[in-house]
Design a protein around this motif. Sequence first.
Motif, PDB file in Angstrom:
ATOM      1  N   ALA A  46      15.466  20.711 -47.853  1.00 10.01           N
ATOM      2  CA  ALA A  46      14.059  20.970 -47.561  1.00 10.01           C
ATOM      3  C   ALA A  46      13.242  21.062 -48.845  1.00 10.01           C
ATOM      4  CB  ALA A  46      13.922  22.257 -46.755  1.00 10.01           C
ATOM      5  N   TYR A  47      13.801  21.693 -49.866  1.00 15.52           N
ATOM      6  CA  TYR A  47      13.108  21.804 -51.145  1.00 15.52           C
ATOM      7  C   TYR A  47      12.915  20.432 -51.778  1.00 15.52           C
ATOM      8  CZ  TYR A  47      12.034  23.196 -55.912  1.00 15.52           C
ATOM      9  OH  TYR A  47      11.432  23.338 -57.131  1.00 15.52           O
ATOM     10  N   VAL A  48      13.955  19.617 -51.767  1.00 13.92           N
ATOM     11  CA  VAL A  48      13.873  18.275 -52.363  1.00 13.92           C
ATOM     12  C   VAL A  48      12.872  17.420 -51.600  1.00 13.92           C
ATOM     13  CG1 VAL A  48      15.162  16.138 -52.746  1.00 13.92           C
ATOM     14  CG2 VAL A  48      16.166  18.327 -53.383  1.00 13.92           C
ATOM     15  N   LEU A  49      12.881  17.473 -50.276  1.00 19.58           N
ATOM     16  CA  LEU A  49      11.993  16.638 -49.475  1.00 19.58           C
ATOM     17  C   LEU A  49      10.524  17.015 -49.650  1.00 19.58           C
ATOM     18  CD1 LEU A  49      14.079  16.241 -46.217  1.00 19.58           C
ATOM     19  CD2 LEU A  49      13.543  14.486 -47.896  1.00 19.58           C
ATOM     20  N   ARG A  50      10.235  18.265 -50.002  1.00 19.45           N
ATOM     21  CA  ARG A  50       8.845  18.692 -50.203  1.00 19.45           C
ATOM     22  C   ARG A  50       8.285  18.272 -51.560  1.00 19.45           C
ATOM     23  NH1 ARG A  50      10.570  23.799 -48.060  1.00 19.45           N
ATOM     24  NH2 ARG A  50      10.726  24.508 -50.192  1.00 19.45           N
ATOM     25  N   TYR A  51       9.147  17.838 -52.496  1.00 17.45           N
ATOM     26  CA  TYR A  51       8.710  17.537 -53.858  1.00 17.45           C
ATOM     27  C   TYR A  51       7.827  16.296 -53.881  1.00 17.45           C
ATOM     28  CZ  TYR A  51       8.884  16.812 -58.875  1.00 17.45           C
ATOM     29  OH  TYR A  51       8.542  16.641 -60.187  1.00 17.45           O
ATOM     30  N   GLU A  52       6.651  16.434 -54.467  1.00 19.99           N
ATOM     31  CA  GLU A  52       5.700  15.329 -54.590  1.00 19.99           C
ATOM     32  C   GLU A  52       5.116  15.311 -55.987  1.00 19.99           C
ATOM     33  OE1 GLU A  52       2.685  15.730 -51.648  1.00 19.99           O
ATOM     34  OE2 GLU A  52       4.014  15.220 -50.001  1.00 19.99           O
ATOM     35  N   VAL A  53       4.775  14.121 -56.459  1.00 22.06           N
ATOM     36  CA  VAL A  53       4.035  13.951 -57.710  1.00 22.06           C
ATOM     37  C   VAL A  53       2.727  13.286 -57.319  1.00 22.06           C
ATOM     38  CG1 VAL A  53       3.978  12.844 -59.967  1.00 22.06           C
ATOM     39  CG2 VAL A  53       6.129  13.761 -59.094  1.00 22.06           C
ATOM     40  N   GLY A  54       1.678  14.091 -57.263  1.00 23.78           N
ATOM     41  CA  GLY A  54       0.406  13.591 -56.759  1.00 23.78           C
ATOM     42  C   GLY A  54       0.570  13.234 -55.288  1.00 23.78           C
ATOM     43  N   PRO A  55       0.139  12.052 -54.873  1.00 22.86           N
ATOM     44  CA  PRO A  55       0.279  11.664 -53.467  1.00 22.86           C
ATOM     45  C   PRO A  55       1.627  10.983 -53.160  1.00 22.86           C
ATOM     46  CG  PRO A  55      -1.012  10.026 -54.595  1.00 22.86           C
ATOM     47  CD  PRO A  55      -0.728  11.126 -55.600  1.00 22.86           C
ATOM     48  N   ARG A  71      11.263  12.520 -50.980  1.00 21.82           N
ATOM     49  CA  ARG A  71      11.670  11.685 -49.835  1.00 21.82           C
ATOM     50  C   ARG A  71      12.195  10.331 -50.300  1.00 21.82           C
ATOM     51  NH1 ARG A  71       9.736  13.491 -44.702  1.00 21.82           N
ATOM     52  NH2 ARG A  71       8.551  15.397 -44.993  1.00 21.82           N
ATOM     53  N   ILE A  72      11.556   9.746 -51.300  1.00 20.64           N
ATOM     54  CA  ILE A  72      12.015   8.464 -51.828  1.00 20.64           C
ATOM     55  C   ILE A  72      13.397   8.630 -52.464  1.00 20.64           C
ATOM     56  CG2 ILE A  72      11.563   6.692 -53.568  1.00 20.64           C
ATOM     57  CD1 ILE A  72       8.547   7.223 -53.038  1.00 20.64           C
ATOM     58  N   GLY A  73      13.580   9.711 -53.215  1.00 17.76           N
ATOM     59  CA  GLY A  73      14.879   9.968 -53.827  1.00 17.76           C
ATOM     60  C   GLY A  73      15.969  10.202 -52.797  1.00 17.76           C
ATOM     61  N   MET A  74      15.662  10.956 -51.746  1.00 17.35           N
ATOM     62  CA  MET A  74      16.649  11.214 -50.692  1.00 17.35           C
ATOM     63  C   MET A  74      16.983   9.922 -49.953  1.00 17.35           C
ATOM     64  SD  MET A  74      18.425  13.773 -49.442  1.00 17.35           S
ATOM     65  CE  MET A  74      17.545  15.284 -49.716  1.00 17.35           C
ATOM     66  N   PHE A  75      15.988   9.095 -49.693  1.00 17.08           N
ATOM     67  CA  PHE A  75      16.235   7.798 -49.068  1.00 17.08           C
ATOM     68  C   PHE A  75      17.133   6.939 -49.950  1.00 17.08           C
ATOM     69  CE2 PHE A  75      15.141   3.314 -48.554  1.00 17.08           C
ATOM     70  CZ  PHE A  75      15.485   3.136 -47.215  1.00 17.08           C
ATOM     71  N   GLY A  76      16.844   6.911 -51.241  1.00 20.49           N
ATOM     72  CA  GLY A  76      17.659   6.142 -52.171  1.00 20.49           C
ATOM     73  C   GLY A  76      19.089   6.643 -52.243  1.00 20.49           C
ATOM     74  N   PHE A  77      19.260   7.956 -52.207  1.00 27.59           N
ATOM     75  CA  PHE A  77      20.613   8.526 -52.228  1.00 27.59           C
ATOM     76  C   PHE A  77      21.398   8.106 -50.996  1.00 27.59           C
ATOM     77  CE2 PHE A  77      23.362  11.974 -50.684  1.00 27.59           C
ATOM     78  CZ  PHE A  77      24.327  11.938 -51.679  1.00 27.59           C
ATOM     79  N   TRP A  78      20.794   8.217 -49.811  1.00 35.46           N
ATOM     80  CA  TRP A  78      21.499   7.841 -48.587  1.00 35.46           C
ATOM     81  C   TRP A  78      21.745   6.338 -48.532  1.00 35.46           C
ATOM     82  CZ3 TRP A  78      24.519  10.868 -46.384  1.00 35.46           C
ATOM     83  CH2 TRP A  78      24.237  12.224 -46.282  1.00 35.46           C
ATOM     84  N   TRP A  79      20.832   5.538 -49.082  1.00 41.51           N
ATOM     85  CA  TRP A  79      21.060   4.102 -49.156  1.00 41.51           C
ATOM     86  C   TRP A  79      22.272   3.811 -50.029  1.00 41.51           C
ATOM     87  CZ3 TRP A  79      20.868   0.769 -53.371  1.00 41.51           C
ATOM     88  CH2 TRP A  79      20.956  -0.584 -53.053  1.00 41.51           C
ATOM     89  N   TRP A  80      22.358   4.490 -51.177  1.00 31.88           N
ATOM     90  CA  TRP A  80      23.484   4.302 -52.085  1.00 31.88           C
ATOM     91  C   TRP A  80      24.795   4.710 -51.411  1.00 31.88           C
ATOM     92  CZ3 TRP A  80      27.190   7.462 -54.208  1.00 31.88           C
ATOM     93  CH2 TRP A  80      27.933   6.914 -55.256  1.00 31.88           C
ATOM     94  N   VAL A  81      24.816   5.860 -50.740  1.00 33.15           N
ATOM     95  CA  VAL A  81      26.029   6.301 -50.038  1.00 33.15           C
ATOM     96  C   VAL A  81      26.442   5.295 -48.992  1.00 33.15           C
ATOM     97  CG1 VAL A  81      26.928   8.057 -48.437  1.00 33.15           C
ATOM     98  CG2 VAL A  81      25.712   8.764 -50.493  1.00 33.15           C
ATOM     99  N   GLY A  82      25.486   4.819 -48.202  1.00 27.58           N
ATOM    100  CA  GLY A  82      25.803   3.842 -47.171  1.00 27.58           C
ATOM    101  C   GLY A  82      26.296   2.537 -47.752  1.00 27.58           C
ATOM    102  N   TRP A  83      25.695   2.095 -48.822  1.00 20.79           N
ATOM    103  CA  TRP A  83      26.089   0.831 -49.442  1.00 20.79           C
ATOM    104  C   TRP A  83      27.516   0.910 -49.996  1.00 20.79           C
ATOM    105  CZ3 TRP A  83      23.905  -3.858 -49.488  1.00 20.79           C
ATOM    106  CH2 TRP A  83      24.400  -4.792 -50.398  1.00 20.79           C
TER     107      TRP A  83
END
Length: 69
Positions: free
Chosen positions: A38-47, A52-64
């Motif tokens: 939850a903490y990681v998903l809330r992290y934003e830099v400006g807009p 969320r992008i990092g978590m998506f990338g992590f799960w993409w890497w795990v799946g790949w």
Amino acid sequence: MRALAIGGFLVGLALFGLVEWLARREGSRIPTLGEVCAYVLRYEVGPVPVGRIGMFGFWWWVGWHFLAR
């Protein structure tokens, strides 16, 4: 070599389970996996939702690497 890799994954899984169990004890200051996510998903830099992008990338890497066979 394969047995060593499997053993390493089992040790990592056991350590993960131990830390999660310690986090769920009464009065523990260790965050649970859900709280960390939850903490990681809330992290934003400006807009830009960097967490969320990092978590998506992590799960993409795990799946790949582990599920694409």
